[in-house]
Design an enzyme around this catalytic site. Sequence first.
Site, PDB file in Angstrom:
ATOM      1  N   GLY A  11      54.524  78.521  48.645  1.00 27.55           N
ATOM      2  CA  GLY A  11      54.197  77.235  49.241  1.00 27.55           C
ATOM      3  C   GLY A  11      52.725  77.120  49.589  1.00 27.55           C
ATOM      4  O   GLY A  11      52.104  78.082  50.032  1.00 27.55           O
ATOM      5  N   THR A 135      50.951  82.111  54.708  1.00 23.28           N
ATOM      6  CA  THR A 135      52.250  81.456  54.884  1.00 23.28           C
ATOM      7  C   THR A 135      52.239  80.651  56.173  1.00 23.28           C
ATOM      8  O   THR A 135      51.807  81.151  57.214  1.00 23.28           O
ATOM      9  CB  THR A 135      53.431  82.451  54.918  1.00 23.28           C
ATOM     10  OG1 THR A 135      54.630  81.743  55.248  1.00 23.28           O
ATOM     11  CG2 THR A 135      53.222  83.558  55.938  1.00 23.28           C
ATOM     12  N   VAL A 136      52.714  79.422  56.109  1.00 20.71           N
ATOM     13  CA  VAL A 136      52.825  78.620  57.326  1.00 20.71           C
ATOM     14  C   VAL A 136      53.973  79.119  58.196  1.00 20.71           C
ATOM     15  O   VAL A 136      54.030  78.811  59.386  1.00 20.71           O
ATOM     16  CB  VAL A 136      53.026  77.121  57.004  1.00 20.71           C
ATOM     17  CG1 VAL A 136      51.857  76.577  56.209  1.00 20.71           C
ATOM     18  CG2 VAL A 136      54.334  76.859  56.270  1.00 20.71           C
ATOM     19  N   ASP A 137      54.883  79.909  57.616  1.00 21.95           N
ATOM     20  CA  ASP A 137      56.018  80.423  58.378  1.00 21.95           C
ATOM     21  C   ASP A 137      55.621  81.544  59.336  1.00 21.95           C
ATOM     22  O   ASP A 137      56.382  81.875  60.249  1.00 21.95           O
ATOM     23  CB  ASP A 137      57.106  80.942  57.436  1.00 21.95           C
ATOM     24  CG  ASP A 137      57.814  79.820  56.701  1.00 21.95           C
ATOM     25  OD1 ASP A 137      57.645  78.648  57.094  1.00 21.95           O
ATOM     26  OD2 ASP A 137      58.530  80.111  55.732  1.00 21.95           O
ATOM     27  N   GLY A 182      60.239  76.551  58.228  1.00 21.99           N
ATOM     28  CA  GLY A 182      60.567  77.850  58.820  1.00 21.99           C
ATOM     29  C   GLY A 182      61.945  78.274  58.366  1.00 21.99           C
ATOM     30  O   GLY A 182      62.928  78.072  59.079  1.00 21.99           O
ATOM     31  N   ARG A 183      62.012  78.844  57.165  1.00 18.20           N
ATOM     32  CA  ARG A 183      63.310  79.209  56.586  1.00 18.20           C
ATOM     33  C   ARG A 183      64.011  80.312  57.379  1.00 18.20           C
ATOM     34  O   ARG A 183      65.196  80.219  57.684  1.00 18.20           O
ATOM     35  CB  ARG A 183      63.116  79.664  55.137  1.00 18.20           C
ATOM     36  CG  ARG A 183      64.339  80.281  54.500  1.00 18.20           C
ATOM     37  CD  ARG A 183      64.058  80.741  53.083  1.00 18.20           C
ATOM     38  NE  ARG A 183      63.692  79.604  52.263  1.00 18.20           N
ATOM     39  CZ  ARG A 183      64.581  78.780  51.683  1.00 18.20           C
ATOM     40  NH1 ARG A 183      65.873  78.989  51.852  1.00 18.20           N
ATOM     41  NH2 ARG A 183      64.174  77.762  50.957  1.00 18.20           N
ATOM     42  N   ARG A 288      52.064  71.529  56.240  1.00 15.67           N
ATOM     43  CA  ARG A 288      51.477  72.645  55.495  1.00 15.67           C
ATOM     44  C   ARG A 288      50.278  72.252  54.644  1.00 15.67           C
ATOM     45  O   ARG A 288      49.532  73.129  54.212  1.00 15.67           O
ATOM     46  CB  ARG A 288      52.539  73.318  54.629  1.00 15.67           C
ATOM     47  CG  ARG A 288      52.909  72.601  53.355  1.00 15.67           C
ATOM     48  CD  ARG A 288      53.993  73.366  52.621  1.00 15.67           C
ATOM     49  NE  ARG A 288      54.248  72.823  51.296  1.00 15.67           N
ATOM     50  CZ  ARG A 288      55.223  73.226  50.498  1.00 15.67           C
ATOM     51  NH1 ARG A 288      56.035  74.175  50.908  1.00 15.67           N
ATOM     52  NH2 ARG A 288      55.391  72.701  49.304  1.00 15.67           N
TER      53      ARG A 288
END
Length: 400
Positions: A11, A135-137, A182-183, A288
């Site tokens: 992503g 990663t934005v997560d 946020g998986r 994002r």
Amino acid sequence: MANCLVAQSGGPTAVINASLAGVIRANQLNPLYDRVLGGLHGIEGTLAGNLFDLTDLSGHEIEVLKQTPSCALGTCRYKFSEEADFQRLIDVMDENDISTMFYIGGNGSMSTVAAMTAWAAERNLDKRFIGIPKTVDNDLGLMDHCPGFASAAKVACEITHATRMDYDAYTRPEVFVLETMGRDAGWLAASTCLTGDVDLLVLPEVDFRRSIFLEQVRTKMEQQGSCYVVVSEGARWYDGTYLSANGKAADGLGHAMLGGAAGRLKSMIVEAGIVPRCVVQDLSRVARSSNFAMSLVDLEESYDLGVSAHMRSAKPEFTGQVVGIRRGQGVDGGYNTEFFACPASDLANFVRPFPSEWILPNYQGVSDEALDYFRPLIQGEPKLICENGIPVTMRPFNRR
């Protein structure tokens, strides 16, 4: 000297191109490689031999690239695991006199770095693979935080506050539900608590209990006449199934396609008769890839990370490594960071959850310690190059 290759995967983020710019500019200042080549559309395009020469970008182009959101090289969701893929990548590197590959991505990409390093070593191939995280997560292990997360958090906080202001303007009984990305980890959703606007927070780290959640919504409505909920897309039931999963794995990596957790909560709230109406806001890609609200801290760290990865590659033995960020303390006692390197295998396919000790019970938000962690990351706003009131962006290399 040989050439180097840079590719992006997974992503996009608002600052992933800053890391790319860091590698390019570092090589201009200290030419360890003859040419800096970009792999278009991640590993998928690289395997097809689709490369773009980035070596001689001008200073202005590099500044614009730094502030350009999303992946300027293009990205993909491709499971890189077949023996033929390993050999094909080596062939592409040989065909283009490439000795070193920098791979900008998340934990799946770091797995590729580790796997390719081991595969090349077993065959005594003089090829090197170096990871640059993003990663934005914010769910990569070992490092304090990941490039891309702080800018996504800053945007999420600004939109949370703006929509809360809009929500509070009305007297009608309704609940507002905002969904973030946020998986598998709730870092981004949790960061919105910095605003002081979040009444209830639903994270993947806490098994969702419908009765407890609805009781809390009802209590908030009775006590204050309003309830602002933030939910991570990865929120899940006690059995591990996602609130929003559609039952299909369609992203190319076997991941369930998420999105809709907020809608699911809306249905529960309305069906329970708590309020006749819910408003749903989905941040998703807005968070994002928004460069208009980047964190200056995030932008500078992401660029410096690319520079650091390039500099460390001057050592011939530097391979199979990822350059990460640690939090330190400045001379004035304030926030400071340092870069470090660790084996890519230590990060590969490992998800770092939001700390359970920072989560308040009954969906009440996060602790002060969590807020102290988030606060310095979203500081500052870069001075963007604009035309006609809009930030200038680089035309994507994969679209040329």
